[in-house]
Design an enzyme around this catalytic site. Structure first.
Site, PDB file in Angstrom:
ATOM      1  N   ARG A 184      22.124  56.986  76.873  1.00 16.53           N
ATOM      2  CA  ARG A 184      23.492  56.690  76.473  1.00 16.53           C
ATOM      3  C   ARG A 184      23.457  56.705  74.834  1.00 16.53           C
ATOM      4  O   ARG A 184      22.331  56.502  74.315  1.00 16.53           O
ATOM      5  CB  ARG A 184      23.805  54.971  76.505  1.00 16.53           C
ATOM      6  CG  ARG A 184      22.995  54.098  76.285  1.00 16.53           C
ATOM      7  CD  ARG A 184      23.272  52.669  76.963  1.00 16.53           C
ATOM      8  NE  ARG A 184      22.312  51.828  76.645  1.00 16.53           N
ATOM      9  CZ  ARG A 184      22.220  50.686  77.121  1.00 16.53           C
ATOM     10  NH1 ARG A 184      22.991  50.251  78.138  1.00 16.53           N
ATOM     11  NH2 ARG A 184      21.164  49.769  76.880  1.00 16.53           N
ATOM     12  N   HIS A 213      16.737  41.841  74.588  1.00 23.47           N
ATOM     13  CA  HIS A 213      18.198  41.529  74.717  1.00 23.47           C
ATOM     14  C   HIS A 213      18.726  40.989  73.333  1.00 23.47           C
ATOM     15  O   HIS A 213      19.736  41.292  72.776  1.00 23.47           O
ATOM     16  CB  HIS A 213      18.521  40.448  75.909  1.00 23.47           C
ATOM     17  CG  HIS A 213      20.013  39.945  75.869  1.00 23.47           C
ATOM     18  ND1 HIS A 213      20.216  38.715  75.377  1.00 23.47           N
ATOM     19  CD2 HIS A 213      20.922  40.482  76.575  1.00 23.47           C
ATOM     20  CE1 HIS A 213      21.479  38.575  75.449  1.00 23.47           C
ATOM     21  NE2 HIS A 213      21.833  39.528  76.336  1.00 23.47           N
ATOM     22  N   GLY A 231      23.258  44.844  78.967  1.00 27.34           N
ATOM     23  CA  GLY A 231      22.593  43.181  79.623  1.00 27.34           C
ATOM     24  C   GLY A 231      23.756  42.497  80.005  1.00 27.34           C
ATOM     25  O   GLY A 231      23.527  41.240  80.611  1.00 27.34           O
ATOM     26  N   CYS A 274      49.926  46.974  48.231  1.00 23.41           N
ATOM     27  CA  CYS A 274      48.995  45.956  47.657  1.00 23.41           C
ATOM     28  C   CYS A 274      48.792  44.897  48.605  1.00 23.41           C
ATOM     29  O   CYS A 274      48.339  43.908  48.117  1.00 23.41           O
ATOM     30  CB  CYS A 274      49.386  45.792  46.307  1.00 23.41           C
ATOM     31  SG  CYS A 274      50.752  44.835  45.895  1.00 23.41           S
ATOM     32  N   LYS A 318      26.646  55.117  82.493  1.00 29.74           N
ATOM     33  CA  LYS A 318      25.111  55.264  83.105  1.00 29.74           C
ATOM     34  C   LYS A 318      25.396  56.348  84.278  1.00 29.74           C
ATOM     35  O   LYS A 318      24.727  57.649  84.010  1.00 29.74           O
ATOM     36  CB  LYS A 318      24.666  54.088  84.124  1.00 29.74           C
ATOM     37  CG  LYS A 318      23.241  54.176  84.410  1.00 29.74           C
ATOM     38  CD  LYS A 318      22.898  52.986  85.010  1.00 29.74           C
ATOM     39  CE  LYS A 318      22.359  51.822  83.756  1.00 29.74           C
ATOM     40  NZ  LYS A 318      22.983  50.617  84.201  1.00 29.74           N
ATOM     41  N   ARG A 366      22.697  49.795  90.348  1.00 31.33           N
ATOM     42  CA  ARG A 366      22.942  49.453  88.708  1.00 31.33           C
ATOM     43  C   ARG A 366      24.192  49.215  88.474  1.00 31.33           C
ATOM     44  O   ARG A 366      25.206  50.218  88.921  1.00 31.33           O
ATOM     45  CB  ARG A 366      22.041  50.169  88.133  1.00 31.33           C
ATOM     46  CG  ARG A 366      20.650  50.044  88.681  1.00 31.33           C
ATOM     47  CD  ARG A 366      19.727  51.064  87.626  1.00 31.33           C
ATOM     48  NE  ARG A 366      19.362  50.354  86.532  1.00 31.33           N
ATOM     49  CZ  ARG A 366      18.926  50.588  85.427  1.00 31.33           C
ATOM     50  NH1 ARG A 366      18.488  52.189  85.387  1.00 31.33           N
ATOM     51  NH2 ARG A 366      18.155  50.104  84.395  1.00 31.33           N
ATOM     52  N   MET A 371      25.790  43.112  82.712  1.00 31.36           N
ATOM     53  CA  MET A 371      26.140  42.915  84.152  1.00 31.36           C
ATOM     54  C   MET A 371      24.916  43.085  84.856  1.00 31.36           C
ATOM     55  O   MET A 371      23.948  43.131  84.357  1.00 31.36           O
ATOM     56  CB  MET A 371      27.284  44.104  84.482  1.00 31.36           C
ATOM     57  CG  MET A 371      28.584  43.899  83.950  1.00 31.36           C
ATOM     58  SD  MET A 371      29.671  45.041  84.243  1.00 31.36           S
ATOM     59  CE  MET A 371      28.870  46.625  83.445  1.00 31.36           C
ATOM     60  N   SER A 423      55.320  49.093  44.600  1.00 28.42           N
ATOM     61  CA  SER A 423      54.000  48.764  45.358  1.00 28.42           C
ATOM     62  C   SER A 423      54.412  47.783  46.427  1.00 28.42           C
ATOM     63  O   SER A 423      55.170  46.905  46.215  1.00 28.42           O
ATOM     64  CB  SER A 423      52.978  48.149  44.417  1.00 28.42           C
ATOM     65  OG  SER A 423      51.809  47.676  45.345  1.00 28.42           O
ATOM     66  N   TYR A 470      48.538  55.517  47.648  1.00 32.14           N
ATOM     67  CA  TYR A 470      47.483  54.744  47.465  1.00 32.14           C
ATOM     68  C   TYR A 470      47.606  53.304  48.412  1.00 32.14           C
ATOM     69  O   TYR A 470      48.678  52.912  48.515  1.00 32.14           O
ATOM     70  CB  TYR A 470      47.088  54.418  46.054  1.00 32.14           C
ATOM     71  CG  TYR A 470      47.971  53.459  45.414  1.00 32.14           C
ATOM     72  CD1 TYR A 470      47.555  51.993  45.542  1.00 32.14           C
ATOM     73  CD2 TYR A 470      48.810  53.855  44.579  1.00 32.14           C
ATOM     74  CE1 TYR A 470      48.389  51.254  44.826  1.00 32.14           C
ATOM     75  CE2 TYR A 470      49.756  53.011  43.970  1.00 32.14           C
ATOM     76  CZ  TYR A 470      49.492  51.744  43.772  1.00 32.14           C
ATOM     77  OH  TYR A 470      50.346  50.785  43.376  1.00 32.14           O
TER      78      TYR A 470
HETATM   79  C1  PEP Z   1      52.518  40.522  48.707  1.00 28.73           C
HETATM   80  O1  PEP Z   1      53.554  40.064  49.022  1.00 28.73           O
HETATM   81  O2  PEP Z   1      52.036  41.508  49.692  1.00 28.73           O
HETATM   82  C2  PEP Z   1      51.403  40.779  47.651  1.00 28.73           C
HETATM   83  C3  PEP Z   1      50.527  41.544  47.494  1.00 28.73           C
HETATM   84  O3  PEP Z   1      51.658  39.480  46.593  1.00 28.73           O
HETATM   85  P1  PEP Z   1      51.357  38.137  47.139  1.00 28.73           P
HETATM   86  O4  PEP Z   1      50.245  38.297  48.270  1.00 28.73           O
HETATM   87  O5  PEP Z   1      50.403  37.671  45.807  1.00 28.73           O
HETATM   88  O6  PEP Z   1      52.509  37.484  47.192  1.00 28.73           O
END
Ligand code: PEP
Ligand code: MG
Length: 923
Positions: free
Chosen positions: A375, A491, A139, A876, A27, A130, A141, A808, A897
């Protein structure tokens, strides 16, 4: 000790730094900006957040201790006790030395600017006091308006303005706020008295009360104060000091504490509140005056139209509190066209300077416009995305700035379901679509009940006439909020949008009876516990649970994601095991499947039975035969998955979980044996069951997660991996014959030793591929890779990399192995304590542990790439969909990735772009 000489606590708006929200609060910074840009702003000054910090510093340790306990979440009774204790402590604090001297100096300047005098009997200066934190906490405070009034000055105000009614209206407002905020008197007492007086004078609204009624109200209010806290003290300097203290104190009120916890506002993000003291302008001077809140664009849809509400003859808090339903800003355009133009022009200017949609509070005093606050607006995710894209196209933002405006997690809300209008029944009521999503739940009328019911696992919709900041705990517990009163800036609407809860507000047809715990609408009675559906996209309210549909990705979201795709370095794949997931993933832009967990294909009873046969076989021949049959069964699933992802890589992991997960539990078999005997079943049946029991018992392991699973199964029973490979590669071969382009990657789990890979490649995968190539007379292209999810696997990644084409990271198992924390148990056992004690900052299964697990990932990437520069590397584990972890994976470099569950694909695409932009910036 505080060194007074080195610290300046108070700054006029002309001298404040508009960029320094940490010191001046949102503010204070906004007011400095508007003042310095020449907008009409009532003059005033800001007391910095430093002063607030020094205020609490006096007993910081005790205060922190109590806040920590509140953060833990204690039962209501304990909570109330703790708050009482906390406020007892805060009441002993005094303002930092020298602060009030500075305030007096600045009040003098203010008097000169306004030509009025604080406390003057003829020409009094009134101020608002304020709160204003470094980040917006709408809202949460407190604020005191009309300060400077007492029994004498109220007469002066009447004289000065020639409007006695207005003067007493202001006085009663002051007494109520002062009583509530400064003295801590329950607001209900004032509200009840106001209602009594309204009834007595036959007034529908507060604006219908005449001067006499207001004078009576003032006396009644003073009586309440006297009874509760002793005589109302008339000394206006004392009142000012107390109000400043009260605003500081409100930083520690339970709803503000709760809001900070829920929104992860740490002391580093916002340490304390600033206080602005500003000379009052009056929206309650008649029907040519009023107060409003306006957004520079539509905060629900993102449309480029100024959007807001205006309440004639009212003061600031009335709009936010939803006391009367306000008029739309377009009515203001008709009533005061030049004022509207002024408002419009300045809003657009503020938007450009602040590079964001603005949320502006203004007051009109006898036709003259004043800005009270600006704001960055809180918006629905839909509006956030649209405005970011539009502002980039208008040249206000760069594309990269636009991408950074949208928090990755917020796009999840764009995928919230909508009511399927084609099959939905007629709505029972309609309100304003305040915050998107379509949710159903059981009706409750009290925020505490919402919390209680939610704890018992119920899904609830909190239904209120209007909401107040004190109800906010109920918001978090409820799935959605429905109110019968208030506008888009009430609010309920503001908070629901801020925390991403579905809300419908101002559904005026519904009549709520808190006593009977029911509401009525057009002859229908809905009682506590009944189910309703609310649609925050349309404002519709339905009886019962109504069918919903999943929205598609399109429009500005699509555009923003395309920009994100252009800047991100990390690719985004999906963890998908079934066709439905694969379809969603492809629609959301996944660049392939990073993890297909084969075992999810065995859920169907006939397949599970076959798999059990495989596991329990006594000879290789028996096992091979059972595996052949299973292989045939799952081949069609692979074909379907590969078809959906045609042209994109699909990473299929060979069977991974401990084998016992596929078998009946020994206790269950014992029960079956017992029951068979009791019911006189045949000898043969009993013998079979006993044989099965013995086999299953023999497979029991003390630590199954570290036992006979993953690649270890492929080594002991290569025929199992052969059968799985057959299903995958036959699917690929058949699709190629059909003219498709299936891209297969076979992944081996749980590898710790490079030779494990060599073995399964030579004994299972490659010979099977050979056979299939012959059978189909075709050359197959596929990659073989491995999960890196054991500690040894990570540390010897160079040896492993020589044998594979991709890695992975299974960061779920890698986290489990690195911490020796069971991923299936910790969350309900000791992890909450670790988080509470801050031994861990985050759940390491959600956010990658950079120092430990992250370090192993780094080592493995470096070692892997050192021997196999072209190796493809991905992640993964669940971390592949978490924005913080994605940023880490981007930063360490060498990762190609992340793979995330289908609904997190959009989050991951955006998070990868954020990581790339932020990283570039910090170079
Ligand atoms: C992991 O271990 O990160 C994985 C992707 O395999 P899971 O979760 O199936 O063990
Ligand atoms: Mg794993």
């Amino acid at each position: 000790m505080i060194n007074k000489m080195s610290k300046k606590y108070v700054y006029d708006f002309e001298e404040g730094d508009p960029k320094n929200k940490a010191l001046f609060g949102g503010k204070g910074a906004g007011l400095a900006l508007m003042t310095q840009a020449g907008l009409p702003v009532p003059p005033g000054f800001t007391i910095t957040t430093d002063a607030c910090r020094d205020f609490f510093q006096q007993r910081k340790q005790e205060i922190d201790e109590i806040v920590k306990q509140l953060e833990k979440g204690v039962p209501p009774q304990v909570r109330d006790e703790l708050i009482k204790k906390l406020w007892g402590i805060i009441d002993t604090l005094s303002l930092p030395a020298g602060l009030m001297d500075e305030v007096r100096e600045h009040m003098k300047k203010l008097e000169m600017k306004r030509g009025r005098k604080f406390g003057d009997k003829n020409n009094p200066l009134l101020v608002s006091v304020r709160s204003g934190a470094p980040v917006s906490m709408p809202g949460m405070m407190d604020t005191v308006l009309n300060l400077g009034l007492n029994d004498e000055t109220v007469k002066g105000l009447a004289q000065q303005t020639n409007n006695e009614r207005f003067a007493y209206d202001s006085y009663r407002r002051f007494l109520q706020l002062y009583g509530k905020i400064v003295l801590g008197i329950d607001d209900k007492k004032f509200d009840e008295t106001l209602n009594k007086i309204k009834q007595k004078y036959n007034a529908k609204n507060d604006i219908d009360l005449d001067t006499n009624a207001l004078k009576e109200l003032v006396e009644e209010y003073k009586k309440i104060i006297r009874e509760e806290k002793g005589e109302f003290i008339q000394d206006y300097w004392y009142q000012l000091e107390m109000a400043i203290k009260a605003v500081f104190r409100s930083w520690m009120n339970p709803r503000a504490i709760f809001y900070r916890i829920a929104n992860k506002i740490t002391p580093e993000i916002a340490g304390c509140t600033a206080v602005t003291v500003q000379s009052m302008v009056f929206g309650n001077m008649g029907m040519d005056s009023g107060t409003g809140v306006v957004f520079s664009r539509n905060v629900a849809t993102g449309e480029n139209e100024i959007y807001g509400e205006f309440l004639p003859n009212a003061q600031g808090e009335d709009v936010v509190a939803g006391i009367r339903t306000p008029m739309h800003i377009s009515d203001l355009k008709e009533r005061f066209p030049s004022l509207y133009q002024d408002l419009y022009k300045n809003l657009k200017m503020l938007e450009k300077v602040n590079k964001d949609v603005q949320d502006v509070e203004f007051t009109v005093e006898k036709g003259k416009l004043f800005f009270l606050q600006t704001r960055d607006a809180k918006m629905t995710p839909l509006a956030r995305v649209k405005t970011a894209v539009d502002m980039a196209k208008e040249g206000i933002l760069t594309k990269e700035e636009a991408i950074l405006k949208v928090k990755p997690e917020h796009v999840l809300q764009l995928l919230y379901p909508k009511v399927d209008e084609t099959s939905a029944p007629k709505p029972i009521a309609k309100g304003l679509a305040a915050s998107p999503g379509a949710v159903y739940g059981q009706v409750v009328f009290d925020p505490d009940d919402a919390v209680e019911w939610a704890k018992r696992g119920k899904e609830v919709i909190l239904v209120r006439v209007e909401t107040k900041p004190d109800d906010v705990h109920g918001f978090y517990a409820a799935k959605g909020i429905l109110t019968s009163r208030g506008g888009m800036t009430s609010h309920a609407a503001v908070v629901a949008r801020g925390i991403g809860k579905t809300a419908v507000v101002g559904a005026e047809e519904i009549q709520i009876d808190y006593e009977k715990k029911e509401f009525r609408v057009n002859g229908v009675v809905i009682k506590e516990g009944d189910i309703i559906t609310i649609d925050g996209n349309t404002g519709n309210v339905y009886l019962g649970k109504v069918p919903t549909v999943q929205p598609k990705v399109g429009g500005e979201l699509q555009e923003l994601l395309t920009w994100a795709d252009q800047v991100r370095v990390l690719k985004v794949k999906a963890n998908a095991d079934v066709p439905e997931d694969a379809r969603i993933a492809r629609e959301y832009g996944a660049e392939g499947i990073g993890l297909l967990r084969i075992e999810r294909m065995f859920r169907r009873p006939e397949r599970l039975e076959k798999l059990r046969k495989v596991i329990l076989s006594e000879t290789t021949e028996e096992r091979t035969a059972a595996m052949e049959e299973l292989s045939e069964m799952i081949k069609k699933d692979f074909k379907e998955m590969l078809s959906i992802m045609d042209g994109l890589p699909v990473t299929i992991r060979l069977i991974d979980p401990p084998l016992h997960e596929f078998l009946p539990k020994p206790e269950e078999l014992l029960r079956q044996i017992y029951e068979a005997k009791m019911s006189g079943a045949s000898e043969d049946k009993i013998k079979d069951l006993e044989k099965l029991y013995k086999k299953v018992e023999a497979l029991v392991e003390a630590n199954p997660m570290m036992g006979h699973r993953g690649v270890r199964v492929g080594i002991t029973f290569p025929e199992v991996y052969r059968g799985l490979t057959r299903a995958i590669l036959e699917a690929q071969a058949e699709l190629i014959k059909e003219g498709k382009n299936p891209i297969v990657q076979i992944m081996i789990p749980q590898v710790a030793i490079a030779d494990e890979i060599k073995f399964v490649k030579e004994k299972a995968i490659l010979p099977t591929a050979e056979e299939i190539q012959k059978k189909y007379e075709i050359k197959l292209n596929f990659k073989i890779g491995t999960m890196i999810e054991t500690v040894r696997g990570a540390i010897t990644a160079d040896e492993i990399a020589k044998n594979v084409e991709f890695f992975s990271f299974g960061t779920n198992d890698l986290t489990q192995a690195t911490f020796s924390f069971s991923r299936d148990d910790v969350e309900n056992k000791f992890l909450p304590k670790y988080l509470e004690l801050e031994i861990l900052k985050n759940n390491p299964f959600e956010v990658i542990d950079e120092k430990g697990v992250g370090e192993l990932v780094k080592i493995a990437v470096q070692k892997g790439r050192s021997v196999n520069p072209n190796i493809e590397i991905g992640v993964c584990g669940e971390h592949g969909g978490d924005p913080t972890s994605i940023e880490f994976f981007h930063k360490i470099g060498g990762i190609d990735y992340v793979s995330a569950s289908p609904f997190r694909i959009l989050v991951a695409r955006l998070a990868a772009a954020h990581a790339a932009i932020k990283n570039k910036k910090s170079l």
